[in-house]
Design an enzyme around this catalytic site. Sequence first.
Site, PDB file in Angstrom:
ATOM      1  N   THR A 182      -7.824   0.847   4.242  1.00 45.01           N
ATOM      2  CA  THR A 182      -6.537   1.406   4.646  1.00 45.01           C
ATOM      3  C   THR A 182      -5.674   1.660   3.413  1.00 45.01           C
ATOM      4  O   THR A 182      -5.625   0.848   2.509  1.00 45.01           O
ATOM      5  CB  THR A 182      -5.835   0.422   5.602  1.00 45.01           C
ATOM      6  OG1 THR A 182      -6.634   0.310   6.768  1.00 45.01           O
ATOM      7  CG2 THR A 182      -4.444   0.909   5.968  1.00 45.01           C
ATOM      8  N   ASP A 220       4.961  12.502   7.027  1.00 41.16           N
ATOM      9  CA  ASP A 220       3.529  12.490   6.727  1.00 41.16           C
ATOM     10  C   ASP A 220       2.664  12.151   7.941  1.00 41.16           C
ATOM     11  O   ASP A 220       1.467  12.393   7.916  1.00 41.16           O
ATOM     12  CB  ASP A 220       3.204  11.589   5.526  1.00 41.16           C
ATOM     13  CG  ASP A 220       3.647  10.160   5.697  1.00 41.16           C
ATOM     14  OD1 ASP A 220       4.294   9.855   6.717  1.00 41.16           O
ATOM     15  OD2 ASP A 220       3.353   9.339   4.806  1.00 41.16           O
ATOM     16  N   ARG A 221       3.252  11.593   8.987  1.00 45.77           N
ATOM     17  CA  ARG A 221       2.430  11.271  10.160  1.00 45.77           C
ATOM     18  C   ARG A 221       2.570  12.356  11.222  1.00 45.77           C
ATOM     19  O   ARG A 221       3.529  13.137  11.203  1.00 45.77           O
ATOM     20  CB  ARG A 221       2.869   9.940  10.771  1.00 45.77           C
ATOM     21  CG  ARG A 221       2.608   8.768   9.867  1.00 45.77           C
ATOM     22  CD  ARG A 221       2.900   7.470  10.575  1.00 45.77           C
ATOM     23  NE  ARG A 221       2.534   6.347   9.710  1.00 45.77           N
ATOM     24  CZ  ARG A 221       2.394   5.108  10.121  1.00 45.77           C
ATOM     25  NH1 ARG A 221       2.601   4.803  11.380  1.00 45.77           N
ATOM     26  NH2 ARG A 221       2.060   4.149   9.273  1.00 45.77           N
ATOM     27  N   SER A 228       9.000   5.343   5.175  1.00 47.23           N
ATOM     28  CA  SER A 228       8.196   6.012   6.192  1.00 47.23           C
ATOM     29  C   SER A 228       8.815   5.926   7.580  1.00 47.23           C
ATOM     30  O   SER A 228       9.901   6.411   7.804  1.00 47.23           O
ATOM     31  CB  SER A 228       6.782   5.438   6.165  1.00 47.23           C
ATOM     32  OG  SER A 228       5.947   6.172   7.000  1.00 47.23           O
ATOM     33  N   HIS A 229       8.120   5.265   8.483  1.00 46.63           N
ATOM     34  CA  HIS A 229       8.537   5.221   9.881  1.00 46.63           C
ATOM     35  C   HIS A 229       9.395   3.999  10.181  1.00 46.63           C
ATOM     36  O   HIS A 229       9.801   3.805  11.317  1.00 46.63           O
ATOM     37  CB  HIS A 229       7.281   5.181  10.751  1.00 46.63           C
ATOM     38  CG  HIS A 229       6.352   4.105  10.275  1.00 46.63           C
ATOM     39  ND1 HIS A 229       5.563   4.276   9.158  1.00 46.63           N
ATOM     40  CD2 HIS A 229       6.160   2.844  10.693  1.00 46.63           C
ATOM     41  CE1 HIS A 229       4.898   3.152   8.929  1.00 46.63           C
ATOM     42  NE2 HIS A 229       5.237   2.268   9.842  1.00 46.63           N
ATOM     43  N   GLU A 274      -6.433   8.678   9.203  1.00 46.55           N
ATOM     44  CA  GLU A 274      -6.416   7.275   9.579  1.00 46.55           C
ATOM     45  C   GLU A 274      -5.841   7.128  10.979  1.00 46.55           C
ATOM     46  O   GLU A 274      -5.136   8.010  11.457  1.00 46.55           O
ATOM     47  CB  GLU A 274      -5.667   6.431   8.558  1.00 46.55           C
ATOM     48  CG  GLU A 274      -4.390   7.037   8.037  1.00 46.55           C
ATOM     49  CD  GLU A 274      -3.703   6.186   6.979  1.00 46.55           C
ATOM     50  OE1 GLU A 274      -4.339   5.306   6.398  1.00 46.55           O
ATOM     51  OE2 GLU A 274      -2.515   6.414   6.760  1.00 46.55           O
ATOM     52  N   LYS A 288      -0.742  12.346   3.364  1.00 46.25           N
ATOM     53  CA  LYS A 288      -0.973  12.877   4.700  1.00 46.25           C
ATOM     54  C   LYS A 288       0.162  13.836   5.035  1.00 46.25           C
ATOM     55  O   LYS A 288       1.220  13.805   4.408  1.00 46.25           O
ATOM     56  CB  LYS A 288      -1.110  11.757   5.717  1.00 46.25           C
ATOM     57  CG  LYS A 288      -0.006  10.745   5.730  1.00 46.25           C
ATOM     58  CD  LYS A 288      -0.480   9.477   6.417  1.00 46.25           C
ATOM     59  CE  LYS A 288       0.554   8.382   6.231  1.00 46.25           C
ATOM     60  NZ  LYS A 288      -0.022   7.043   6.251  1.00 46.25           N
ATOM     61  N   THR A 302       0.816  -1.210   0.000  1.00 45.78           N
ATOM     62  CA  THR A 302       0.000   0.000   0.000  1.00 45.78           C
ATOM     63  C   THR A 302       0.854   1.267   0.000  1.00 45.78           C
ATOM     64  O   THR A 302       0.367   2.335  -0.314  1.00 45.78           O
ATOM     65  CB  THR A 302      -0.932   0.046   1.224  1.00 45.78           C
ATOM     66  OG1 THR A 302      -0.153  -0.195   2.389  1.00 45.78           O
ATOM     67  CG2 THR A 302      -2.040  -0.971   1.135  1.00 45.78           C
ATOM     68  N   ASP A 339       9.318  10.333   7.075  1.00 52.27           N
ATOM     69  CA  ASP A 339       9.144  11.108   5.848  1.00 52.27           C
ATOM     70  C   ASP A 339       8.161  12.268   6.011  1.00 52.27           C
ATOM     71  O   ASP A 339       7.767  12.895   5.031  1.00 52.27           O
ATOM     72  CB  ASP A 339       8.692  10.199   4.694  1.00 52.27           C
ATOM     73  CG  ASP A 339       7.380   9.501   4.997  1.00 52.27           C
ATOM     74  OD1 ASP A 339       7.103   9.235   6.185  1.00 52.27           O
ATOM     75  OD2 ASP A 339       6.613   9.216   4.054  1.00 52.27           O
ATOM     76  N   ARG A 384       8.873  -1.689  -0.114  1.00 52.40           N
ATOM     77  CA  ARG A 384       9.722  -1.540   1.080  1.00 52.40           C
ATOM     78  C   ARG A 384      10.443  -2.837   1.354  1.00 52.40           C
ATOM     79  O   ARG A 384       9.823  -3.879   1.448  1.00 52.40           O
ATOM     80  CB  ARG A 384       8.879  -1.218   2.316  1.00 52.40           C
ATOM     81  CG  ARG A 384       8.423   0.201   2.354  1.00 52.40           C
ATOM     82  CD  ARG A 384       7.757   0.498   3.671  1.00 52.40           C
ATOM     83  NE  ARG A 384       6.936   1.683   3.512  1.00 52.40           N
ATOM     84  CZ  ARG A 384       6.069   2.109   4.402  1.00 52.40           C
ATOM     85  NH1 ARG A 384       5.904   1.437   5.539  1.00 52.40           N
ATOM     86  NH2 ARG A 384       5.363   3.195   4.191  1.00 52.40           N
ATOM     87  N   ASP A 417       6.960  11.687  11.555  1.00 49.54           N
ATOM     88  CA  ASP A 417       7.705  10.453  11.307  1.00 49.54           C
ATOM     89  C   ASP A 417       8.825  10.641  10.294  1.00 49.54           C
ATOM     90  O   ASP A 417       9.132  11.765   9.895  1.00 49.54           O
ATOM     91  CB  ASP A 417       6.757   9.340  10.865  1.00 49.54           C
ATOM     92  CG  ASP A 417       6.285   9.539   9.434  1.00 49.54           C
ATOM     93  OD1 ASP A 417       6.160  10.699   9.019  1.00 49.54           O
ATOM     94  OD2 ASP A 417       6.050   8.529   8.746  1.00 49.54           O
ATOM     95  N   ARG A 445      -3.554  -6.844  12.983  1.00 50.26           N
ATOM     96  CA  ARG A 445      -3.920  -5.644  13.743  1.00 50.26           C
ATOM     97  C   ARG A 445      -5.360  -5.794  14.212  1.00 50.26           C
ATOM     98  O   ARG A 445      -6.248  -6.140  13.424  1.00 50.26           O
ATOM     99  CB  ARG A 445      -3.803  -4.394  12.883  1.00 50.26           C
ATOM    100  CG  ARG A 445      -2.401  -4.159  12.316  1.00 50.26           C
ATOM    101  CD  ARG A 445      -2.216  -2.682  12.005  1.00 50.26           C
ATOM    102  NE  ARG A 445      -1.073  -2.397  11.175  1.00 50.26           N
ATOM    103  CZ  ARG A 445       0.179  -2.348  11.598  1.00 50.26           C
ATOM    104  NH1 ARG A 445       0.466  -2.605  12.865  1.00 50.26           N
ATOM    105  NH2 ARG A 445       1.155  -2.046  10.761  1.00 50.26           N
ATOM    106  N   SER A 453      -3.522   5.462  12.157  1.00 50.75           N
ATOM    107  CA  SER A 453      -2.077   5.313  12.297  1.00 50.75           C
ATOM    108  C   SER A 453      -1.378   6.678  12.276  1.00 50.75           C
ATOM    109  O   SER A 453      -0.327   6.835  11.687  1.00 50.75           O
ATOM    110  CB  SER A 453      -1.554   4.418  11.190  1.00 50.75           C
ATOM    111  OG  SER A 453      -1.997   4.904   9.937  1.00 50.75           O
TER     112      SER A 453
HETATM  113  C1  G1P Z   1       0.165   1.210   8.016  1.00 51.62           C
HETATM  114  C2  G1P Z   1      -1.013   1.944   8.600  1.00 51.62           C
HETATM  115  C3  G1P Z   1      -1.849   2.557   7.499  1.00 51.62           C
HETATM  116  C4  G1P Z   1      -0.969   3.452   6.620  1.00 51.62           C
HETATM  117  C5  G1P Z   1       0.240   2.669   6.136  1.00 51.62           C
HETATM  118  C6  G1P Z   1       1.206   3.562   5.393  1.00 51.62           C
HETATM  119  O1  G1P Z   1      -0.291   0.177   7.198  1.00 51.62           O
HETATM  120  O2  G1P Z   1      -1.808   1.094   9.387  1.00 51.62           O
HETATM  121  O3  G1P Z   1      -2.877   3.301   8.066  1.00 51.62           O
HETATM  122  O4  G1P Z   1      -1.698   3.911   5.523  1.00 51.62           O
HETATM  123  O5  G1P Z   1       0.929   2.100   7.255  1.00 51.62           O
HETATM  124  O6  G1P Z   1       1.721   4.571   6.206  1.00 51.62           O
HETATM  125  P1  G1P Z   1      -0.453  -1.347   7.676  1.00 51.62           P
HETATM  126  O7  G1P Z   1       0.891  -1.808   8.190  1.00 51.62           O
HETATM  127  O8  G1P Z   1      -1.447  -1.349   8.770  1.00 51.62           O
HETATM  128  O9  G1P Z   1      -0.904  -2.046   6.432  1.00 51.62           O
HETATM  129 ZN    ZN Z   2       5.429   8.205   6.843  1.00 50.86          ZN
END
Ligand code: G1P
Ligand code: ZN
Length: 543
Positions: free
Chosen positions: A344, A281-282, A113-114, A363, A376, A18, A279, A22, A277, A496, A365
């Site tokens: 998601t 976005d959070r 990302s994170h 969202e 975001k 999504t 990058d 990675r 975070d 989750r 997260s």
């Molecule tokens: C996680 C978060 C989701 C977010 C995604 C990308 O995905 O739960 O809300 O869009 O990271 O930052 P998940 O690991 O749950 O698929």
């Molecule tokens: Zn991020």
Amino acid sequence: MNVQSVPTTPFPDQQPGTAGLRRKVAIFRQPNYLQNFLQAIFDSAGDFHGATVVAGGDGRYFNREALQILAQMAAANGVARLIIGIGGLLSTPAASMLIRQRAALGGFLLTASHNPGGPEGDFGLKFNTASGGQASEAVTADIYQTTRSLSRYLIANIGSVDLDRPGEHRYGSMRVEVIDPVTGYAAMMESLFDFDRIGELLRSDFRMRFDAMHAVTGPYAEEILVRRLGAPAGTVINASPLPDFGGGHPDPNPVDAADLVHIMDGDDAPDFAAASDGDGDRNMILGRGLVVSPGDSLAVLAANATLTPGYRDGLAGVARSMPTSRAVDAVAARLGIPCYETPTGWRFFCNLLEAGLVDLCGEESFGTSSSHAREKDGLWAVLFWLDLQAATGKDVPGLIQAHWREYGRHAFCRHDYFIPDAETGRKIFAGIEGAVGTLVGAQGAGVTVGHADVFSYHDPVDGSISDHQGVRVTLTDDSRIVFRLSGTGTAGATLRIYLERFMPPDGDCSGDAAVLTADLGQAAKDMARLSELAGLDRPTGII
Ligand code: G1P
Ligand code: ZN
């Protein structure tokens, strides 16, 4: 400029999730791995000949090396202009805005990302299209198909691009523009929020901490909060981006940003704190003794949006991802605007934003944003909260309590169960999906299931249907349990479980969300038969 066509063989595992592709840095560094994925994008995500393209990353280990390869391949694939953030850095929301502002064909965002960075950590790459948002599922599927049949990639000998020299320079037949992305980003924020009253607040005895977690937002936060808005030096902590994020996990949540939570629980707590975070976005929003639940944050922003200049005319609609608490639904109902429940993944919001159906989305997260971007935006959320505090004279706990008194509280908590064997994880989840029909009427930990289904989304904009997006279980007291498998992990499977307890406005809305939802968590664990099937008696993570 000499363009070489290098023979290669496909890597079958390059399936973007999504949030793009990675993988561990070591995997990205295998010969031809990055090159193959990039070439698949050049071959299938549009006509790159003569195009303008944006590139930058969160500064993690391998960012600079990857950008050099990208530049050489962009030149070879006919890109006319490559716009790069200085130092190779671009926050994800800044990249999204830049793509839109410069009418680029798209942008390469180098980020995981994170996820932790460094030689042993993760690296990631995603491609955003001309709208500034992540490539659609169809484009992502095309990219993946191309990776499976790729036999060559194109690369040009343009030398090494100087990522630290601002301005426009020619490399081979391509122009490279190295820009300071903070300026454009700050101008956008200034158009949305009342910088005069925020500045007044920050120059008063109001104290704030912003934790950039040694990731990409440091320079943005310094420029906006300290230089433009006059917050005292020291307001931004962990401000310099580092390739390994200082060894930390750059995820703004109460577990990974525990230091900040600790500061806000102390006697000498500042009035307001926030973090972003890897990058950018959070976001995480904190008041004295309080971490704002992301679902609550979205609801408060929606309820008070008209106090800010950027949203003074009201919102066309709002959207939340399915597992996110239904706090914003209550606000939308009161405002008489639509509230969309999406799977998601930010791309589902992008369709709604692009069609003008919603202005705010978020969202659970720790991600929130609006129509100003197609990603975001961490710092945007922080400035929104600052503006609301400046406009109302209330602090964060004051705003939250007023909100709960008005709409009730949706106490929210997420339990993660990490299952080392991915196959076992998939089986457990399939078992939950299969049990949906038998759940209604079931009792557990004193709760009765009133409704259960497998979430399927019908996109109102493009008509597409996304099935199997998680399991929703609503209880007779209007509490809710949601199950889904994480799509972003790089190993094993993470189940989750999202827990939400509704507390009506006329009752006592106080209390710790983890405690308030503990019995729901127990019931959920039993429904998923986690002890029996995975030997797990308690969550491996609680957020
Ligand atoms: C996680 C978060 C989701 C977010 C995604 C990308 O995905 O739960 O809300 O869009 O990271 O930052 P998940 O690991 O749950 O698929
Ligand atoms: Zn991020």
